[in-house]
Write an enzyme that holds these catalytic residues in place. Structure first.
Site, PDB file in Angstrom:
ATOM      1  CE1 TYR A  55      26.111  45.043 -13.626  1.00 26.86           C
ATOM      2  CE2 TYR A  55      28.460  44.786 -14.043  1.00 26.86           C
ATOM      3  CZ  TYR A  55      27.348  44.515 -13.281  1.00 26.86           C
ATOM      4  OH  TYR A  55      27.447  43.721 -12.174  1.00 26.86           O
TER       5      TYR A  55
ATOM      6  CD  GLU B 214      16.291  49.916 -39.719  1.00 29.14           C
ATOM      7  OE1 GLU B 214      16.038  49.067 -40.591  1.00 29.14           O
ATOM      8  OE2 GLU B 214      15.387  50.533 -39.104  1.00 29.14           O
TER       9      GLU B 214
ATOM     10  CE  LYS C 259       8.208  48.477 -34.334  1.00 27.78           C
ATOM     11  NZ  LYS C 259       8.267  49.510 -35.384  1.00 27.78           N
TER      12      LYS C 259
ATOM     13  CD  GLU D 296       4.914  50.953 -35.667  1.00 25.85           C
ATOM     14  OE1 GLU D 296       5.651  49.981 -35.411  1.00 25.85           O
ATOM     15  OE2 GLU D 296       5.099  51.725 -36.646  1.00 25.85           O
TER      16      GLU D 296
END
Length: 123
Positions: free
Chosen positions: A55, A75, A100, A23
């Site tokens: 934004y 997280e 993910k 990863e």
């Protein structure tokens, strides 16, 4: 007290987050949604961007975290995104979802998501 919301969904980028070596080496797509609790009353009355949250700047800050230095857990990425969003003046609270969709799971699935909500007092 009322709260208005500005939502930005589908902020995409290739990041190298994850606990596995492949990863970190290969990277993968991450998608982030943010929903900002703000007051839009002043901006609506003045029609002035400086009276609200830009934004476009928020999206760039979130994207920079997605493609930036890797973290092990989504997280952690979600917490970093929440902190960045709360750093914008006028943002009272933020809901963050980190997707993910290509997580290394060995069964068929559509997505992995972490959702958090943080307020200015939580920071």
């Amino acid at each position: 007290m009322t709260s208005d919301q500005i939502a930005i969904t589908g902020i995409r980028g290739v990041g190298h987050h994850g606990v596995f070596a492949h990863e970190r080496a290969d990277g993968q797509e991450f998608v982030v949604d943010v929903c900002l609790d703000v007051s839009t009353r002043a901006a609506a009355g003045s029609d002035d961007l400086s009276e609200t949250v830009d934004y476009g700047l928020v999206a760039r800050a979130v994207h920079a975290l997605v493609v930036g230095p890797p973290v092990d857990l989504i997280e952690t990425l979600a917490e970093q995104v929440a902190s960045a969003c709360l750093g914008f003046p006028g943002v009272r609270r933020v809901a963050v979802t980190v997707h993910k969709p290509h997580a290394p799971i060995d069964v068929p699935f559509d997505d992995v998501e972490v959702r958090i909500v943080r307020g200015a007092v939580d920071a």
